[in-house]
Scaffold this motif. Structure first.
Motif, PDB file in Angstrom:
ATOM      1  N   GLN A 173       0.623  -1.003   0.114  1.00 38.03           N
ATOM      2  CA  GLN A 173       0.060  -0.080   0.052  1.00 38.03           C
ATOM      3  C   GLN A 173       0.829   1.178  -0.131  1.00 38.03           C
ATOM      4  O   GLN A 173       0.428   2.310  -0.544  1.00 38.03           O
ATOM      5  CB  GLN A 173      -0.974   0.094   1.122  1.00 38.03           C
ATOM      6  N   PHE A 174       2.057   1.226   0.790  1.00 35.62           N
ATOM      7  CA  PHE A 174       2.788   2.190   0.580  1.00 35.62           C
ATOM      8  C   PHE A 174       3.293   2.917  -0.588  1.00 35.62           C
ATOM      9  O   PHE A 174       3.566   3.836  -1.023  1.00 35.62           O
ATOM     10  CB  PHE A 174       3.752   2.451   1.779  1.00 35.62           C
ATOM     11  N   ALA A 175       3.817   1.819  -1.390  1.00 30.74           N
ATOM     12  CA  ALA A 175       4.133   1.947  -2.696  1.00 30.74           C
ATOM     13  C   ALA A 175       2.719   2.693  -3.647  1.00 30.74           C
ATOM     14  O   ALA A 175       3.125   3.675  -4.398  1.00 30.74           O
ATOM     15  CB  ALA A 175       4.472   0.578  -3.609  1.00 30.74           C
ATOM     16  N   ARG A 176       1.786   2.313  -3.295  1.00 29.61           N
ATOM     17  CA  ARG A 176       0.435   3.007  -4.080  1.00 29.61           C
ATOM     18  C   ARG A 176       0.522   4.349  -3.668  1.00 29.61           C
ATOM     19  O   ARG A 176       0.161   5.162  -4.420  1.00 29.61           O
ATOM     20  CB  ARG A 176      -0.723   2.223  -3.727  1.00 29.61           C
ATOM     21  N   VAL A 177       0.706   4.807  -2.251  1.00 27.01           N
ATOM     22  CA  VAL A 177       0.830   5.982  -1.727  1.00 27.01           C
ATOM     23  C   VAL A 177       1.769   7.142  -2.558  1.00 27.01           C
ATOM     24  O   VAL A 177       1.411   8.055  -2.958  1.00 27.01           O
ATOM     25  CB  VAL A 177       0.951   5.971  -0.066  1.00 27.01           C
ATOM     26  N   LEU A 178       3.000   6.437  -2.711  1.00 26.30           N
ATOM     27  CA  LEU A 178       4.058   7.296  -3.317  1.00 26.30           C
ATOM     28  C   LEU A 178       3.605   7.469  -4.858  1.00 26.30           C
ATOM     29  O   LEU A 178       3.746   8.527  -5.441  1.00 26.30           O
ATOM     30  CB  LEU A 178       5.200   6.547  -3.379  1.00 26.30           C
ATOM     31  N   GLU A 179       2.853   6.479  -5.355  1.00 29.57           N
ATOM     32  CA  GLU A 179       2.392   6.489  -6.816  1.00 29.57           C
ATOM     33  C   GLU A 179       1.303   7.702  -6.965  1.00 29.57           C
ATOM     34  O   GLU A 179       1.393   8.509  -7.823  1.00 29.57           O
ATOM     35  CB  GLU A 179       1.782   5.347  -7.169  1.00 29.57           C
ATOM     36  N   VAL A 180       0.246   7.696  -5.966  1.00 28.29           N
ATOM     37  CA  VAL A 180      -0.640   8.796  -6.129  1.00 28.29           C
ATOM     38  C   VAL A 180       0.005  10.115  -5.781  1.00 28.29           C
ATOM     39  O   VAL A 180      -0.198  11.224  -6.468  1.00 28.29           O
ATOM     40  CB  VAL A 180      -1.712   8.469  -4.960  1.00 28.29           C
ATOM     41  N   LEU A 181       0.892  10.083  -4.588  1.00 27.58           N
ATOM     42  CA  LEU A 181       1.507  11.463  -4.440  1.00 27.58           C
ATOM     43  C   LEU A 181       2.384  11.934  -5.771  1.00 27.58           C
ATOM     44  O   LEU A 181       2.263  13.071  -6.039  1.00 27.58           O
ATOM     45  CB  LEU A 181       2.560  11.387  -3.258  1.00 27.58           C
ATOM     46  N   ARG A 182       3.036  11.172  -6.460  1.00 28.63           N
ATOM     47  CA  ARG A 182       3.781  11.505  -7.692  1.00 28.63           C
ATOM     48  C   ARG A 182       2.609  11.929  -8.489  1.00 28.63           C
ATOM     49  O   ARG A 182       3.000  13.341  -9.326  1.00 28.63           O
ATOM     50  CB  ARG A 182       4.509  10.218  -8.372  1.00 28.63           C
ATOM     51  N   GLU A 183       1.470  11.343  -8.738  1.00 30.64           N
ATOM     52  CA  GLU A 183       0.687  11.703  -9.959  1.00 30.64           C
ATOM     53  C   GLU A 183       0.138  13.223  -9.208  1.00 30.64           C
ATOM     54  O   GLU A 183      -0.077  14.034 -10.316  1.00 30.64           O
ATOM     55  CB  GLU A 183      -0.643  11.091  -9.803  1.00 30.64           C
TER      56      GLU A 183
END
Lengths: 250, 250
Positions: A173-183
């Motif tokens: 999930q934290f990988a997904r959080v970083l993805e959302v933040l980069r977007e």
């Protein structure tokens, strides 16, 4: 003698970040209850019973404390950081709601230095302007809601602090959080990984979102993300008190 | 002897909410600088110079502290609450950015109990789930940005804490804030006006948004707004640790 419950914040770890108010409650207590590593921070003494319990039994722990107070005992429930920030205070009121026979119990909430502010202090002043605090654990809420809040926080150009960013049971999930933040925030936004601040294990890492990797966080890490104006000055990271409207357009 | 600057949080007012770390820095200091009412909280002693200044001169105050540290003095800049939350820490780094000759100065930020967490502790646990902190003052940012952030915070179903909700120079804006909140959150959402928490002037008022009036806040008030799940249990107000997705749809 009438009993009471105090829900106390022990701060992030260092003894000199424990408030005198909390220290005084511990000195008067007959019983201390809490999660194992937090109870371990309380010095044993004659007449003080320590009740350490595992994680995820917050409601049982709250009931135990209320029951002991009814018997006239003086009970301190210990939390790390501040008891009102992703900690035991809410669990006590949740328990109280379904156990109205404890309505007359004397309860006090004793604030503490919460992890994000200890971490921010070490980094400089990354939360120096409007900010959000988000618990990334999905133990008690769906991950969709985490993502929903992340996007609103980013679009509002808030700085952010994340508690419980990553655990063994949910490594992805934290990988997904970083993805959302980069977007939402782009690759250059500053992100701070602050681990075990004010303890001997303290470690601070400042990178951009492009450089950030999920492995930089674990359950002892608080993660801080700057807003669109956050920048470095020397080794420090800070968010200016004022802000242009540019960040608001996103 | 080499000088230093410590930017220290005095907490919301009560002496027993000042951390031992801050107490130790004050004991070592040769100089204390800060806004008049905060410097007034520091006990005078031989060898300690007190430099009280007016509001809105934060950058001058920061420069003064850095200059004294360069002369070998041990300077504590005092803030109310936590120095990293709408207080002096950002001003120091802002000043440092435009005065690179001070880059070698030893600086420490010493966290404190911030007003919203002291207020939350008195009320129960209204910030027990994800929340935002917003400075409502438009001294350093346009009011449009305040409104933009309010709407995102509401749509993300965050609990909220407002600093500097209202002053004599801008009496109308807080009325507008309440209007926006009613639009976004409906009339039944709980709102807490916490004035001068932990001081002799402490006063707490819990109402719904429908009942809230601008006059309930002044510059010594922190305002807390619950999320969609926030409720009363007895005299307490708390936000559950978990939340349904219902709130996220708004």
């Amino acid at each position: 003698m009438s009993g009471w419950v105090a829900v106390a914040g022990l701060g992030p770890g260092a003894e000199d970040l424990v408030t005198p108010e909390v220290r005084a409650a511990l000195a008067e207590a007959t019983d201390v209850v809490g999660y194992i590593p937090y109870v371990a921070r309380v010095a044993p003494r004659a007449g003080l019973r320590l009740h350490a319990s595992d994680n995820r039994v917050e409601l049982d722990r709250a009931l135990h404390a209320l029951e002991m107070a009814r018997e006239g005992r003086r009970v301190v429930i210990v939390s790390s950081g501040d008891p009102g920030v992703f900690a035991m205070a809410s669990a006590v009121f949740e328990r109280l709601e379904t156990a109205p026979d404890f309505a007359g119990t004397e309860i006090r909430i004793l604030p503490g230095i919460t992890a994000m502010l200890a971490a921010a202090a070490r980094a400089g002043a990354p939360l120096g302007h409007d900010f959000c605090a988000i618990n990334l654990s999905d133990n008690l809420k769906p991950f969709d809601l985490v993502e929903h809040r992340l996007r609103h926080a980013a679009r509002g150009d808030f700085a952010m602090a994340f508690y419980n960013p990553r655990s063994k049971s949910r490594p992805h999930q934290f990988a997904r959080v970083l993805e959302v933040l980069r977007e939402e925030c782009g690759p250059d936004r500053l992100i701070i990984f602050a681990r075990a601040v004010s303890t001997p294990d303290e470690a601070l890492q400042v990178v951009t979102l492009a450089e950030a990797a999920p492995e930089m966080a674990d359950m002892r890490t608080v993660v801080l993300v700057g807003n669109s104006q956050t920048r470095r000055v020397g080794d420090w990271v800070y968010t200016p008190r004022g802000t242009s409207v540019a960040g608001a357009a996103g």
